[in-house]
Design a protein around this motif. Structure first.
Motif, PDB file in Angstrom:
ATOM      1  N   HIS A 406     -37.944  11.594   0.230  1.00  0.00           N
ATOM      2  CA  HIS A 406     -38.541  10.425   0.908  1.00  0.00           C
ATOM      3  C   HIS A 406     -38.939   9.346  -0.106  1.00  0.00           C
ATOM      4  O   HIS A 406     -39.993   8.723   0.019  1.00  0.00           O
ATOM      5  CB  HIS A 406     -39.749  10.841   1.749  1.00  0.00           C
ATOM      6  CG  HIS A 406     -39.366  11.666   2.953  1.00  0.00           C
ATOM      7  ND1 HIS A 406     -39.357  11.179   4.229  1.00  0.00           N
ATOM      8  CD2 HIS A 406     -38.955  12.951   3.057  1.00  0.00           C
ATOM      9  CE1 HIS A 406     -38.973  12.120   5.073  1.00  0.00           C
ATOM     10  NE2 HIS A 406     -38.716  13.208   4.384  1.00  0.00           N
ATOM     11  N   LYS A 407     -38.069   9.100  -1.064  1.00  0.00           N
ATOM     12  CA  LYS A 407     -38.338   8.085  -2.092  1.00  0.00           C
ATOM     13  C   LYS A 407     -37.594   6.792  -1.758  1.00  0.00           C
ATOM     14  O   LYS A 407     -36.637   6.408  -2.440  1.00  0.00           O
ATOM     15  CB  LYS A 407     -37.898   8.600  -3.475  1.00  0.00           C
ATOM     16  CG  LYS A 407     -38.608   9.865  -3.933  1.00  0.00           C
ATOM     17  CD  LYS A 407     -40.048   9.592  -4.318  1.00  0.00           C
ATOM     18  CE  LYS A 407     -40.677  10.824  -4.952  1.00  0.00           C
ATOM     19  NZ  LYS A 407     -42.123  10.679  -5.130  1.00  0.00           N
ATOM     20  N   TYR A 408     -37.987   6.159  -0.668  1.00  0.00           N
ATOM     21  CA  TYR A 408     -37.343   4.906  -0.280  1.00  0.00           C
ATOM     22  C   TYR A 408     -38.293   4.128   0.623  1.00  0.00           C
ATOM     23  O   TYR A 408     -39.249   4.688   1.171  1.00  0.00           O
ATOM     24  CB  TYR A 408     -36.020   5.182   0.451  1.00  0.00           C
ATOM     25  CG  TYR A 408     -36.176   5.988   1.722  1.00  0.00           C
ATOM     26  CD1 TYR A 408     -36.482   5.369   2.938  1.00  0.00           C
ATOM     27  CD2 TYR A 408     -36.035   7.379   1.723  1.00  0.00           C
ATOM     28  CE1 TYR A 408     -36.648   6.097   4.110  1.00  0.00           C
ATOM     29  CE2 TYR A 408     -36.204   8.119   2.888  1.00  0.00           C
ATOM     30  CZ  TYR A 408     -36.504   7.471   4.070  1.00  0.00           C
ATOM     31  OH  TYR A 408     -36.674   8.196   5.226  1.00  0.00           O
ATOM     32  N   GLN A 409     -38.008   2.830   0.761  1.00  0.00           N
ATOM     33  CA  GLN A 409     -38.704   2.020   1.762  1.00  0.00           C
ATOM     34  C   GLN A 409     -37.898   2.016   3.063  1.00  0.00           C
ATOM     35  O   GLN A 409     -38.416   2.296   4.132  1.00  0.00           O
ATOM     36  CB  GLN A 409     -38.913   0.593   1.236  1.00  0.00           C
ATOM     37  CG  GLN A 409     -39.878   0.524   0.059  1.00  0.00           C
ATOM     38  CD  GLN A 409     -40.009  -0.889  -0.488  1.00  0.00           C
ATOM     39  OE1 GLN A 409     -39.006  -1.558  -0.766  1.00  0.00           O
ATOM     40  NE2 GLN A 409     -41.242  -1.345  -0.671  1.00  0.00           N
ATOM     41  N   MET A 410     -36.607   1.691   2.925  1.00  0.00           N
ATOM     42  CA  MET A 410     -35.675   1.794   4.053  1.00  0.00           C
ATOM     43  C   MET A 410     -34.428   2.518   3.530  1.00  0.00           C
ATOM     44  O   MET A 410     -34.049   2.333   2.373  1.00  0.00           O
ATOM     45  CB  MET A 410     -35.285   0.412   4.590  1.00  0.00           C
ATOM     46  CG  MET A 410     -36.441  -0.437   5.087  1.00  0.00           C
ATOM     47  SD  MET A 410     -35.913  -2.158   5.399  1.00  0.00           S
ATOM     48  CE  MET A 410     -35.039  -1.979   6.950  1.00  0.00           C
ATOM     49  N   ALA A 411     -33.812   3.314   4.387  1.00  0.00           N
ATOM     50  CA  ALA A 411     -32.581   4.010   3.993  1.00  0.00           C
ATOM     51  C   ALA A 411     -31.643   4.026   5.182  1.00  0.00           C
ATOM     52  O   ALA A 411     -32.063   4.299   6.315  1.00  0.00           O
ATOM     53  CB  ALA A 411     -32.879   5.436   3.535  1.00  0.00           C
ATOM     54  N   MET A 412     -30.362   3.717   4.921  1.00  0.00           N
ATOM     55  CA  MET A 412     -29.379   3.799   5.996  1.00  0.00           C
ATOM     56  C   MET A 412     -28.555   5.061   5.856  1.00  0.00           C
ATOM     57  O   MET A 412     -28.065   5.373   4.769  1.00  0.00           O
ATOM     58  CB  MET A 412     -28.452   2.590   6.000  1.00  0.00           C
ATOM     59  CG  MET A 412     -27.595   2.647   7.245  1.00  0.00           C
ATOM     60  SD  MET A 412     -26.274   1.489   7.337  1.00  0.00           S
ATOM     61  CE  MET A 412     -25.114   2.515   8.247  1.00  0.00           C
ATOM     62  N   VAL A 413     -28.415   5.782   6.971  1.00  0.00           N
ATOM     63  CA  VAL A 413     -27.651   7.025   6.966  1.00  0.00           C
ATOM     64  C   VAL A 413     -26.784   7.088   8.214  1.00  0.00           C
ATOM     65  O   VAL A 413     -27.038   6.394   9.208  1.00  0.00           O
ATOM     66  CB  VAL A 413     -28.577   8.257   6.923  1.00  0.00           C
ATOM     67  CG1 VAL A 413     -29.314   8.336   5.608  1.00  0.00           C
ATOM     68  CG2 VAL A 413     -29.566   8.249   8.078  1.00  0.00           C
ATOM     69  N   ALA A 414     -25.768   7.921   8.151  1.00  0.00           N
ATOM     70  CA  ALA A 414     -24.927   8.193   9.320  1.00  0.00           C
ATOM     71  C   ALA A 414     -24.659   9.691   9.344  1.00  0.00           C
ATOM     72  O   ALA A 414     -24.205  10.260   8.343  1.00  0.00           O
ATOM     73  CB  ALA A 414     -23.623   7.405   9.248  1.00  0.00           C
ATOM     74  N   PHE A 415     -24.965  10.335  10.471  1.00  0.00           N
ATOM     75  CA  PHE A 415     -24.795  11.780  10.615  1.00  0.00           C
ATOM     76  C   PHE A 415     -23.867  12.093  11.786  1.00  0.00           C
ATOM     77  O   PHE A 415     -23.883  11.401  12.804  1.00  0.00           O
ATOM     78  CB  PHE A 415     -26.147  12.459  10.916  1.00  0.00           C
ATOM     79  CG  PHE A 415     -27.095  12.480   9.769  1.00  0.00           C
ATOM     80  CD1 PHE A 415     -26.871  13.284   8.669  1.00  0.00           C
ATOM     81  CD2 PHE A 415     -28.228  11.691   9.782  1.00  0.00           C
ATOM     82  CE1 PHE A 415     -27.758  13.312   7.609  1.00  0.00           C
ATOM     83  CE2 PHE A 415     -29.128  11.709   8.730  1.00  0.00           C
ATOM     84  CZ  PHE A 415     -28.886  12.516   7.639  1.00  0.00           C
ATOM     85  N   ASP A 416     -23.115  13.170  11.631  1.00  0.00           N
ATOM     86  CA  ASP A 416     -22.458  13.790  12.773  1.00  0.00           C
ATOM     87  C   ASP A 416     -23.463  14.792  13.317  1.00  0.00           C
ATOM     88  O   ASP A 416     -23.720  15.825  12.700  1.00  0.00           O
ATOM     89  CB  ASP A 416     -21.168  14.496  12.320  1.00  0.00           C
ATOM     90  CG  ASP A 416     -20.487  15.251  13.448  1.00  0.00           C
ATOM     91  OD1 ASP A 416     -21.061  15.371  14.545  1.00  0.00           O
ATOM     92  OD2 ASP A 416     -19.370  15.749  13.222  1.00  0.00           O
ATOM     93  N   VAL A 417     -24.083  14.478  14.457  1.00  0.00           N
ATOM     94  CA  VAL A 417     -25.143  15.346  14.985  1.00  0.00           C
ATOM     95  C   VAL A 417     -24.601  16.408  15.929  1.00  0.00           C
ATOM     96  O   VAL A 417     -25.366  17.249  16.419  1.00  0.00           O
ATOM     97  CB  VAL A 417     -26.260  14.525  15.677  1.00  0.00           C
ATOM     98  CG1 VAL A 417     -26.968  13.641  14.665  1.00  0.00           C
ATOM     99  CG2 VAL A 417     -25.702  13.684  16.821  1.00  0.00           C
ATOM    100  N   GLY A 418     -23.281  16.398  16.188  1.00  0.00           N
ATOM    101  CA  GLY A 418     -22.678  17.457  16.982  1.00  0.00           C
ATOM    102  C   GLY A 418     -22.853  17.279  18.467  1.00  0.00           C
ATOM    103  O   GLY A 418     -23.550  16.363  18.936  1.00  0.00           O
TER     104      GLY A 418
END
Length: 523
Positions: A406-418
């Motif tokens: 959790h070392k960020y202010q904002m983070a963009m991610v993309a997950f395959d959540v199934g």
């Protein structure tokens, strides 16, 4: 699913006949061909047609039996008893049975087994039940558990007595790999993986061979070129610009289907992010500043679904009501920021609260389309007076250096959540802290409860109610700007018939109905 180019009248579709070969172009070498050790998409593609799990997912996103006929669930929802099929053989002719299932899950639980997901399986009891039964015992209710049993079963008579590392290194996890699926590995080279029909598969595929021709990840365009030149019949995972190259071809169909991906920008209300994101009203304001359709049009040529929810648009539990709670509204966004004390600086574009300007950093994997989406988000937030500096890093660094800690202010991610809406591991505040979890340390009780209710309920109406609550609570809490769900585009030569996919898939699921493919015809 929509066929975007070409159309074949039903009357001209020829009848399938046994024989022939289909060739698919894939990007990247596969590595270990064993479902317990697969490390990339190419390996998953191969494994999906060589091995089978106890369950699979049907076109309505229900878990159904594959190597199991059916199952029962105890009244406390902690014990699942699976009835194992007795009419299945391995590709070498040996009978498949309960011992193979027990062996596979005991490998997953072995302390020397260090693959992702090992901790999950070590918390599951696995034992023989009555005749042809396997009993799984869970520590807590998990309605999504049957979907976890899609993992491929491996043959005990081949791997018995081997340590996990020896199983991974065996030729039976490579050039001689076989399972109970429609194909077995025939040959492996730097150029291609040739799969031969499994003579004991039920049902039998029409094709004699499926060849997965491999192209370097450094030049994925070669895979497109293979289809253009006729060296391959199929290629998937197309980017919008690649579709443009193929679109005009009358000998190709582009199949467009939804995926279970979820792309979002996470806010961190702790640490360096605290001055900016600790107030839910501010987070909601930033959510309302984003025009998702514009993002999708600009970066993805419209080939994605704008999605304001953590649950993908194609999922059976998607909530349209939650999606509309805080719609794109830059005027409302600006007013909310004003009310929260973030005011435009005199004569400037940026907002500030006292001496603090609203300047934050957004970290993202430096690859298409993530970097481009992050840049577009930054441009839209600047329109409401928030300056976002985008920092692109390698994907592995994003996970290890930023997300896990959790070392960020904002983070963009993309997950395959199934295909199951259970997102406990991502959003429950009690989930494994060493994994990728985006829950907040405070004020998360109702969200936790909704996730627990969704896991604990077995009947679909009760699960749906829990996940509708979850999405509503997430919309109001606004821990992230949820952006879009991705699409999977698949180019198929008209030489190959019978190719069809479910309305929403994970990438390797495009091969789920490979036994229906054919190139030879009668009449």
């Amino acid at each position: 699913m929509v066929a975007l180019t070409g159309c074949q009248p039903v009357a001209t579709v020829p009848k399938p006949a046994r024989g022939g070969t289909a060739v698919e172009a894939i990007v990247g070498q596969a590595g270990v061909l064993n479902p317990l050790f697969e490390s990339n998409d190419s390996a998953r593609d191969v494994d999906s047609v060589v091995y089978q799990g106890l369950t699979t997912v049907d076109s309505q996103q229900n878990a159904i039996g594959l190597l199991a006929t059916d199952w029962t669930i105890s009244t406390d929802h902690l014990t699942y008893t699976f009835n194992i099929r007795t009419d299945v053989k391995w590709a070498d002719g040996q009978p498949f049975g309960v011992d193979d299932v027990l062996f596979t899950f005991h490998v997953l639980q072995d302390l020397e087994y260090q693959q992702p997901g090992a901790d999950f399986w070590r918390q599951v009891g696995v034992a023989a039940g009555g005749p042809n039964q396997v009993v799984f015992t869970l520590r807590g209710p998990s309605a999504s558990f049957p979907t976890a049993l899609r993992i491929g079963i491996i043959p005990k008579h081949i791997f018995a007595g081997m340590a996990p590392a020896q199983i991974a290194a065996s030729p039976y996890s490579g050039v001689r790999a076989f399972g109970t699926g429609p194909f077995k590995v025939g040959a492996v080279s730097q150029l291609a993986i040739t799969l031969d029909r499994n003579p004991n598969a039920n049902p039998q595929p029409y094709l004699d061979h499926l060849v997965l021709r491999t192209y370097a990840a450094t030049d994925p365009q070669l895979a497109i070129r293979a289809v253009l030149t006729g060296a391959a019949d199929l290629v998937g995972g197309l980017e919008p610009q690649e579709i443009d190259i193929l679109q005009g071809r009358t000998d190709l169909l582009i199949k467009d289907t939804r995926m279970f991906t979820n792309a979002f920008v996470s806010f961190n209300p702790e640490g360096d992010g605290k001055p900016f994101f600790s107030d839910a009203k501010v987070r909601q304001a930033l959510v309302q500043a984003i025009d998702r359709q514009k993002l999708v049009n600009e970066v993805l040529a419209g080939r994605a679904d704008p999605d304001p929810n953590p649950v993908p648009t194609a999922d059976w539990a998607y909530s349209a009501a939650a999606a509309n709670l805080h719609p794109y509204d830059p005027v409302a966004s600006a007013k909310a920021l004003d009310a929260a004390g973030w005011l435009p600086e005199p004569g400037g574009k940026l907002r500030a609260k006292g001496p603090t300007e609203f300047k934050v950093q957004l970290v993202v994997a430096d690859s298409y389309p993530n970097r481009q989406i992050a840049d577009a988000v930054a441009r839209q937030l600047l329109d409401v007076g928030v300056q976002v500096d985008v920092k692109g890093v390698p994907a592995s660094q994003l996970v290890q250096d930023y997300l896990v800690h959790h070392k960020y202010q904002m983070a963009m991610v993309a997950f395959d959540v199934g295909p199951d809406p259970d997102q406990y591991s991502l959003w429950h505040s009690g989930a494994d802290a060493s994994g990728l979890n985006f829950a907040y340390p405070r004020g998360w009780g109702l969200i936790d409860l909704a996730l627990e209710d969704g896991r604990g309920a077995v009947d679909p109406p009760a699960r749906l109610a829990a996940y509708l609550d979850f999405q509503t609570l997430m919309a109001d809490t606004a821990p992230a700007i949820f952006l879009y769900s991705g699409r999977y585009d698949y180019a198929v030569s008209q030489r190959v018939h019978g190719v069809h996919v479910n309305k929403a898939i994970e990438p390797s699921d495009r091969l789920q109905y490979v036994t229906d493919w054919y190139v030879n015809t009668t009449g």
